[in-house]
Design a protein around this motif. Sequence first.
Motif, PDB file in Angstrom:
ATOM      1  N   ASN A  97       0.852  -1.193   0.000  1.00  8.16           N
ATOM      2  CA  ASN A  97       0.000   0.000   0.000  1.00  8.16           C
ATOM      3  C   ASN A  97       0.886   1.241   0.000  1.00  8.16           C
ATOM      4  N   ILE A  98       0.779   2.062  -1.027  1.00 11.20           N
ATOM      5  CA  ILE A  98       1.670   3.206  -1.194  1.00 11.20           C
ATOM      6  C   ILE A  98       1.401   4.314  -0.182  1.00 11.20           C
ATOM      7  N   ASN A  99       0.312   4.218   0.586  1.00 13.68           N
ATOM      8  CA  ASN A  99       0.072   5.193   1.648  1.00 13.68           C
ATOM      9  C   ASN A  99       0.993   4.979   2.838  1.00 13.68           C
ATOM     10  N   PHE A 100       1.674   3.840   2.883  1.00 13.39           N
ATOM     11  CA  PHE A 100       2.528   3.468   4.010  1.00 13.39           C
ATOM     12  C   PHE A 100       3.535   4.570   4.337  1.00 13.39           C
ATOM     13  N   GLY A 101       4.244   5.025   3.322  1.00 16.13           N
ATOM     14  CA  GLY A 101       5.274   6.022   3.562  1.00 16.13           C
ATOM     15  C   GLY A 101       4.772   7.449   3.489  1.00 16.13           C
ATOM     16  N   GLY A 102       3.794   7.691   2.636  1.00 14.94           N
ATOM     17  CA  GLY A 102       3.379   9.065   2.374  1.00 14.94           C
ATOM     18  C   GLY A 102       2.439   9.675   3.380  1.00 14.94           C
ATOM     19  N   HIS A 103       1.651   8.866   4.077  1.00 12.96           N
ATOM     20  CA  HIS A 103       0.604   9.457   4.911  1.00 12.96           C
ATOM     21  C   HIS A 103       0.983   9.674   6.382  1.00 12.96           C
ATOM     22  N   ALA A 137      13.986  17.043   3.499  1.00 18.97           N
ATOM     23  CA  ALA A 137      14.187  16.312   4.753  1.00 18.97           C
ATOM     24  C   ALA A 137      13.104  15.269   4.986  1.00 18.97           C
ATOM     25  N   THR A 138      11.835  15.641   4.762  1.00 14.95           N
ATOM     26  CA  THR A 138      10.761  14.661   4.980  1.00 14.95           C
ATOM     27  C   THR A 138      10.865  13.516   3.977  1.00 14.95           C
ATOM     28  N   ALA A 139      11.327  13.813   2.761  1.00 13.52           N
ATOM     29  CA  ALA A 139      11.504  12.757   1.760  1.00 13.52           C
ATOM     30  C   ALA A 139      12.595  11.779   2.189  1.00 13.52           C
ATOM     31  N   LYS A 140      13.671  12.295   2.812  1.00 13.41           N
ATOM     32  CA  LYS A 140      14.719  11.406   3.312  1.00 13.41           C
ATOM     33  C   LYS A 140      14.183  10.491   4.399  1.00 13.41           C
ATOM     34  N   ALA A 141      13.367  11.046   5.300  1.00 14.13           N
ATOM     35  CA  ALA A 141      12.774  10.226   6.355  1.00 14.13           C
ATOM     36  C   ALA A 141      11.846   9.178   5.762  1.00 14.13           C
ATOM     37  N   SER A 142      11.088   9.554   4.735  1.00 16.99           N
ATOM     38  CA  SER A 142      10.199   8.589   4.072  1.00 16.99           C
ATOM     39  C   SER A 142      10.994   7.453   3.440  1.00 16.99           C
ATOM     40  N   ASN A 143      12.155   7.780   2.882  1.00 14.70           N
ATOM     41  CA  ASN A 143      13.002   6.743   2.288  1.00 14.70           C
ATOM     42  C   ASN A 143      13.479   5.752   3.349  1.00 14.70           C
ATOM     43  N   LYS A 144      13.845   6.256   4.527  1.00 17.20           N
ATOM     44  CA  LYS A 144      14.272   5.370   5.615  1.00 17.20           C
ATOM     45  C   LYS A 144      13.127   4.490   6.084  1.00 17.20           C
ATOM     46  N   LEU A 145      11.937   5.065   6.179  1.00 24.36           N
ATOM     47  CA  LEU A 145      10.759   4.287   6.540  1.00 24.36           C
ATOM     48  C   LEU A 145      10.509   3.196   5.504  1.00 24.36           C
ATOM     49  N   ASP A 146      10.697   3.546   4.234  1.00 26.50           N
ATOM     50  CA  ASP A 146      10.476   2.581   3.158  1.00 26.50           C
ATOM     51  C   ASP A 146      11.474   1.428   3.238  1.00 26.50           C
ATOM     52  N   GLU A 147      12.711   1.737   3.635  1.00 23.34           N
ATOM     53  CA  GLU A 147      13.710   0.680   3.800  1.00 23.34           C
ATOM     54  C   GLU A 147      13.283  -0.327   4.868  1.00 23.34           C
ATOM     55  N   GLU A 148      12.637   0.156   5.917  1.00 20.44           N
ATOM     56  CA  GLU A 148      12.155  -0.738   6.962  1.00 20.44           C
ATOM     57  C   GLU A 148      11.048  -1.646   6.428  1.00 20.44           C
ATOM     58  N   ARG A 149      10.136  -1.078   5.661  1.00 24.44           N
ATOM     59  CA  ARG A 149       9.062  -1.881   5.042  1.00 24.44           C
ATOM     60  C   ARG A 149       9.638  -2.961   4.132  1.00 24.44           C
ATOM     61  N   LEU A 150      10.606  -2.582   3.312  1.00 19.17           N
ATOM     62  CA  LEU A 150      11.226  -3.536   2.396  1.00 19.17           C
ATOM     63  C   LEU A 150      11.950  -4.645   3.157  1.00 19.17           C
ATOM     64  N   ALA A 151      12.557  -4.310   4.288  1.00 19.23           N
ATOM     65  CA  ALA A 151      13.259  -5.311   5.091  1.00 19.23           C
ATOM     66  C   ALA A 151      12.286  -6.324   5.675  1.00 19.23           C
ATOM     67  N   VAL A 152      11.126  -5.868   6.098  1.00 14.08           N
ATOM     68  CA  VAL A 152      10.096  -6.788   6.606  1.00 14.08           C
ATOM     69  C   VAL A 152       9.621  -7.704   5.478  1.00 14.08           C
ATOM     70  N   GLY A 153       9.382  -7.127   4.313  1.00 11.05           N
ATOM     71  CA  GLY A 153       8.981  -7.952   3.176  1.00 11.05           C
ATOM     72  C   GLY A 153      10.018  -8.991   2.833  1.00 11.05           C
ATOM     73  N   ASN A 154      11.281  -8.600   2.855  1.00  9.21           N
ATOM     74  CA  ASN A 154      12.363  -9.528   2.559  1.00  9.21           C
ATOM     75  C   ASN A 154      12.390 -10.668   3.567  1.00  9.21           C
ATOM     76  N   GLY A 155      12.154 -10.355   4.839  1.00  5.15           N
ATOM     77  CA  GLY A 155      12.125 -11.383   5.860  1.00  5.15           C
ATOM     78  C   GLY A 155      11.012 -12.389   5.668  1.00  5.15           C
ATOM     79  N   LEU A 156       9.952 -11.963   4.985  1.00  4.47           N
ATOM     80  CA  LEU A 156       8.818 -12.848   4.695  1.00  4.47           C
ATOM     81  C   LEU A 156       8.966 -13.551   3.348  1.00  4.47           C
ATOM     82  N   GLY A 157      10.097 -13.311   2.660  1.00  4.49           N
ATOM     83  CA  GLY A 157      10.313 -13.922   1.353  1.00  4.49           C
ATOM     84  C   GLY A 157       9.598 -13.206   0.227  1.00  4.49           C
ATOM     85  N   LEU A 158       9.234 -11.943   0.452  1.00  4.81           N
ATOM     86  CA  LEU A 158       8.514 -11.160  -0.549  1.00  4.81           C
ATOM     87  C   LEU A 158       9.455 -10.158  -1.204  1.00  4.81           C
TER      88      LEU A 158
END
Length: 379
Positions: free
Chosen positions: A214-220, A248-269
């Motif tokens: 869901n693309i609202n994850f980082g933006g909202h 600055a807020t875009a940089k923080a969003s990128n870091k948040l996105d890295e966390e989401r991607l790491a969770v997905g990777n841990g689930l094999g996604l």
Amino acid sequence: MVENQSNNYVEQARVSVFGAGNAGLTAAFHFTQHGAQVALYGSKGFDDQIHAISVEGGIKSLSEYGNAKLHFSGFEHIDLVTTNVQQAVEYSDVLVLPVPSFAQGPLFRELLPFLTSGQIIVLMPGNYGSLELTKIKNSEGYGSLDITFVDAISIPWATRITGNAEIAIFGMKSFLPVAALPASRTEECITKLQAIFPLQLIALDNVIAAGLENINFGGHPLMTTLNIGLLENFPGKFNYYTDCCSPATAKASNKLDEERLAVGNGLGLTLKSELQAMNELYNMTAKSVYELNKTSETHGSVNSAPDSSNNRYITEDAPYLLVPCAELAKLLNVDVPIVNSVLHLTSAFNDVDYFTNGRTLEKMGLSNMSVPEIIAKIS
């Protein structure tokens, strides 16, 4: 339109839409414009637009709003407009619920006594709702009811109600990623739903992937949190996407996105980054999240922003997107400090503990399960 193979004639697709908010009216209008017969249901207490549509004879979609030229304009008569939930459930074997995540449970309980095996329930956005509603179904004595849930990553449109029986569609995604519960039914459901939806449906691995994509994850929730002082003190003064996104807020969003991607990777996604997903969904070639927010014509034309912490950008996206991610991260032993920080802050904003009141593994029927057990359950 779908072809009836046995009688060799074209039969009009039918769909029931539940919810008379921005997305519900838009779904009813656009599904009709696309060629389907539509029933639109509004719960009592949330039925002002239902009565307005009955008076006007249908839904009008504007051709322009403010200075923006709009998409998919016109007027469409809706086949059935009702506050009778049984009537709406029995109208079709495809039921679409384009409602906020916090409304999914109460609305599903309204539908439950009238559902029959073989029906498909589409949640837009899904936000892991298929898992929670399955638990509700089973715990309330309907375990033998064989229905299929389909979770979409979001609604297809950027849209607003602008008046009685009147909407403004600012844009639509190029395609809509979805997944069924169980995942083995996804392709079968897409084949049936494609006759109704006015954009291509794309299969995801499973409903957890749909929630994480869901693309609202980082933006909202994060961007609202970082801008909350100005948003509250100067209501109505901002375009959310162009004014609230900064380097600055875009940089923080990128870091948040890295966390989401790491969770997905841990689930094999294998998940898409926010930048890749947004570029593909809106036919853009932005080089950064900052550039994307500043240059998106679809989002730039939606000249509004949250004016309090009680906006759904927090009250929906923190408990129903960030909490499941945080819960899965804990199960995987993946650090998600920004996810947790946003949850702590938004909980403080609204005097609520989203960590316990949000969509937890327990509420999704996934508590005390290992990752392989969870993946097997949803496959």
